[in-house]
Design an enzyme around this catalytic site. Structure first.
Site, mmCIF file in Angstrom:
data_model
loop_
_atom_site.group_PDB
_atom_site.id
_atom_site.type_symbol
_atom_site.label_atom_id
_atom_site.label_comp_id
_atom_site.label_asym_id
_atom_site.label_seq_id
_atom_site.Cartn_x
_atom_site.Cartn_y
_atom_site.Cartn_z
ATOM 1 C CG LEU A 130 -0.149 61.923 -57.133
ATOM 2 C CD1 LEU A 130 0.630 63.142 -57.599
ATOM 3 C CD2 LEU A 130 0.711 60.678 -57.229
ATOM 4 C CG ASP A 131 -0.620 58.063 -51.076
ATOM 5 O OD1 ASP A 131 -1.853 57.916 -51.195
ATOM 6 O OD2 ASP A 131 0.197 57.117 -51.099
ATOM 7 N N PRO A 132 -0.844 62.437 -49.913
ATOM 8 C CG PRO A 132 -2.159 63.131 -48.094
ATOM 9 C CD PRO A 132 -1.903 61.953 -49.012
ATOM 10 N NE ARG A 171 0.320 54.689 -49.648
ATOM 11 C CZ ARG A 171 -0.807 54.429 -48.984
ATOM 12 N NH1 ARG A 171 -0.754 54.095 -47.697
ATOM 13 N NH2 ARG A 171 -1.973 54.504 -49.587
ATOM 14 C CB ALA A 220 2.862 61.277 -53.735
#
Length: 317
Positions: free
Chosen positions: A48-50, A182, A52
């Site tokens: 997961l992106d930071p 995104r 998220a």
């Protein structure tokens, strides 16, 4: 479900559903959990992106052998986006590179959302961990270097509009592996003619796992501290925190094998099974007393023929 955690071993084997908090990297949390459980092998099943938050399944010990099935599974997200601003990262961590007025209505939004159902092609963002010549794309992006990327096929099972106004939009998305939320938001922003970027992203589900079994890092640390005090039952308490290994493949049908078939499968040999088994992946189980144990994944390569694919080490069954 077959039983697959051996509480008599000196290893931890299972899956923890971490509730990732915003601002931390998935790899940081992976190594944190690995140290907490004192295991040699651990792996997450899709970063997961930071920015998220939400469900981050982490496989420990022998469960890492089956992590690919969660990596390949579909995911569910809730996402909020700011309208009128486009950023270089497609989310709120980036630099605003374009601002435009927002002039939208319900009919326009619904028409555009219809374009994001089923199979779609999307170009991965430059700020991603996809490798190019051995380096992550985001490392090139930080130096202002743009690398041409090929469009990738993904599948959107469902996209629901939860809320919207002239400043933001909130969606719930059910999608296949490899989908960049995104990018969906950036594409929607361009189609709306105003630009958009992600301000909040939370993963709600991976495959069949539900939020009820998620645990935060802080709660996990507390639970492990308590478990370590409960010797000689420490291992029992630690394993209670985990989902069983075969929960990663719970969508595969289970097939029970005889003692002779189990022995042959463990030697890598194909075995005959009932002709009703036509094709596909299966969970292989064996009976020990009154308990049924999961010991690996097999594939029905032709009607009535089972080929082993991935097995638990025998000492863990």
């Amino acid at each position: 479900m077959c039983f697959s955690l051996n509480i008599n071993s000196h290893n931890i084997n299972g899956i923890i559903l971490l509730d990732k908090q915003e601002g931390l990297s998935s790899n940081y949390l992976l190594h944190k959990v690995k140290r907490l459980f004192r295991v040699q092998k651990a792996g997450h099943t899709g970063a997961l992106d930071p920015l998220a938050s939400g469900m981050l399944p982490i496989c420990l010990g022998e469960a890492t052998k089956f992590s690919k099935y969660l990596l390949d599974a579909d995911k569910r997200y809730i996402v909020s986006a700011k309208l009128g601003e486009k950023t270089n990262t497609y989310d709120a961590t980036g630099i605003i590179i374009n601002t435009r007025p927002v002039t939208i209505n319900q009919a326009m939004i619904e028409h555009i959302m219809e374009q994001f159902y089923g199979d779609i092609y999307q170009i991965p963002p430059m700020f991603s961990s996809i490798k190019y010549q051995g380096r992550a794309l985001y490392k090139y992006a930080r130096k202002g270097i743009n690398i041409p990327r090929s469009a990738r096929l993904v599948h959107i099972y469902n996209l629901q509009i939860l809320d919207w106004d002239n400043t933001h939009i909130e969606l719930q998305i059910h999608c296949s592996k490899g989908t960049y939320i995104r990018t969906i938001i950036d594409d929607i922003g361009e189609l709306l003619g105003c630009g958009a970027h992600v301000t909040m992203l939370r993963r709600l589900a991976v495959a069949h796992y539900h939020t009820a079994r998620m645990i935060t890092l802080e709660s996990l640390q507390t639970a492990i501290t308590l478990a370590l005090r409960q010797t000689p039952n420490t291992l029992v308490q630690l394993n209670k925190l985990l989902l069983p290994i075969d929960s990663a493949v719970a969508n595969f049908p289970a097939i029970k094998l005889s003692k002779d078939s189990v022995a042959r499968v463990r030697k890598g040999q194909m075995v005959a099974v009932d002709q009703c088994w036509q094709s596909g992946l299966v969970r292989m189980c064996e009976n020990k007393g009154e308990t049924t144990y999961f010991f690996g994944i097999g594939e029905i390569t032709q009607p009535g023929v089972l080929k082993p694919k991935r097995l638990l080490a025998e000492k863990y069954v």
